[in-house]
Write a protein that holds these residues in place. Structure first.
Motif, PDB file in Angstrom:
ATOM      1  N   GLN A 133       0.606  -0.945  -0.285  1.00 19.00           N
ATOM      2  CA  GLN A 133       0.093   0.257   0.162  1.00 19.00           C
ATOM      3  C   GLN A 133       0.895   0.951   0.281  1.00 19.00           C
ATOM      4  O   GLN A 133       1.460   1.501   0.817  1.00 19.00           O
ATOM      5  N   ASN A 134       0.826   1.985  -1.237  1.00 19.35           N
ATOM      6  CA  ASN A 134       1.449   3.835  -1.625  1.00 19.35           C
ATOM      7  C   ASN A 134       3.276   2.794  -0.920  1.00 19.35           C
ATOM      8  O   ASN A 134       3.772   3.369  -0.216  1.00 19.35           O
ATOM      9  N   GLY A 135       3.237   1.852  -2.064  1.00 22.17           N
ATOM     10  CA  GLY A 135       4.710   1.778  -1.319  1.00 22.17           C
ATOM     11  C   GLY A 135       5.358   0.860  -0.695  1.00 22.17           C
ATOM     12  O   GLY A 135       6.461   0.648  -0.730  1.00 22.17           O
ATOM     13  N   GLU A 136       4.999   0.917   0.278  1.00 26.64           N
ATOM     14  CA  GLU A 136       5.425  -0.100   1.545  1.00 26.64           C
ATOM     15  C   GLU A 136       4.980  -1.336   1.909  1.00 26.64           C
ATOM     16  O   GLU A 136       3.330  -1.668   1.855  1.00 26.64           O
ATOM     17  N   GLU A 137       4.821  -2.689   2.244  1.00 22.72           N
ATOM     18  CA  GLU A 137       4.908  -3.660   2.661  1.00 22.72           C
ATOM     19  C   GLU A 137       4.199  -3.949   3.803  1.00 22.72           C
ATOM     20  O   GLU A 137       5.383  -2.892   4.952  1.00 22.72           O
ATOM     21  N   LEU A 138       3.147  -3.706   3.808  1.00 25.70           N
ATOM     22  CA  LEU A 138       2.531  -3.994   5.210  1.00 25.70           C
ATOM     23  C   LEU A 138       2.662  -5.460   5.287  1.00 25.70           C
ATOM     24  O   LEU A 138       1.831  -6.564   4.920  1.00 25.70           O
ATOM     25  N   THR A 139       2.143  -5.870   6.815  1.00 23.01           N
ATOM     26  CA  THR A 139       0.981  -7.838   7.252  1.00 23.01           C
ATOM     27  C   THR A 139       0.031  -7.125   8.143  1.00 23.01           C
ATOM     28  O   THR A 139       0.836  -6.621   9.437  1.00 23.01           O
ATOM     29  N   ALA A 140      -0.605  -8.299   8.170  1.00 25.55           N
ATOM     30  CA  ALA A 140      -1.569  -8.405   9.232  1.00 25.55           C
ATOM     31  C   ALA A 140      -1.956  -9.609   9.530  1.00 25.55           C
ATOM     32  O   ALA A 140      -1.997 -10.620   8.997  1.00 25.55           O
ATOM     33  N   LEU A 141      -1.885 -10.214  10.718  1.00 25.47           N
ATOM     34  CA  LEU A 141      -1.605 -11.577  11.372  1.00 25.47           C
ATOM     35  C   LEU A 141      -3.737 -11.612  11.441  1.00 25.47           C
ATOM     36  O   LEU A 141      -4.000 -10.754  12.431  1.00 25.47           O
ATOM     37  N   LEU A 142      -3.664 -12.729  10.583  1.00 28.27           N
ATOM     38  CA  LEU A 142      -5.853 -12.670  10.845  1.00 28.27           C
ATOM     39  C   LEU A 142      -5.696 -14.132  11.003  1.00 28.27           C
ATOM     40  O   LEU A 142      -5.348 -15.073  11.175  1.00 28.27           O
ATOM     41  N   ASN A 143      -6.698 -14.187  11.913  1.00 34.26           N
ATOM     42  CA  ASN A 143      -7.510 -15.004  13.525  1.00 34.26           C
ATOM     43  C   ASN A 143      -8.577 -15.938  12.909  1.00 34.26           C
ATOM     44  O   ASN A 143      -9.181 -14.706  12.332  1.00 34.26           O
ATOM     45  N   SER A 144      -8.922 -16.396  13.207  1.00 32.59           N
ATOM     46  CA  SER A 144     -10.259 -17.639  12.377  1.00 32.59           C
ATOM     47  C   SER A 144     -11.732 -15.777  13.636  1.00 32.59           C
ATOM     48  O   SER A 144     -11.180 -15.426  14.661  1.00 32.59           O
TER      49      SER A 144
END
Length: 104
Positions: free
Chosen positions: A62-73
């Protein structure tokens, strides 16, 4: 016709195998099973990604930046048109994906 799908019982022969649930005027809903990462990709339309069981690390740019989200159930990830992303499960995961028919 009505259908009951027990997502906890669903498995596939290969990673990202899917069971088609519905196609509503070109918008598909599919149940996926996986234990392997997908690939970096961009969908042609919007995507709703719901983790039904397991844990998935969602990386996106997003906007040239790599982001991470940990998704649980129970967690939901929304990718707008043009959002490059990759899903990397931690072990087995079952995921409900709603997207434009024919999306990668």
């Amino acid at each position: 016709m009505a259908t009951v799908i027990r997502s906890s019982d669903f498995t596939a022969d290969k990673a990202w195998g899917a069971q088609q649930i519905a196609n509503m005027n070109g918008i598909t809903t599919r149940l996926h099973w996986t234990d392997q990462p997908y690939k970096w990709h961009v969908n042609e339309g919007e995507e709703v990604f719901v983790v039904l069981s397991g844990c998935v690390e969602m990386k996106y740019r997003q906007n040239g930046e790599e982001l991470t989200a940990l998704l649980n159930s129970g967690d939901i990830f929304y990718a707008s048109i043009g959002t490059e992303h990759i899903a990397q499960p931690h072990g087995e995961a079952r995921i409900l994906v709603v997207e434009t028919e024919g999306s990668v």
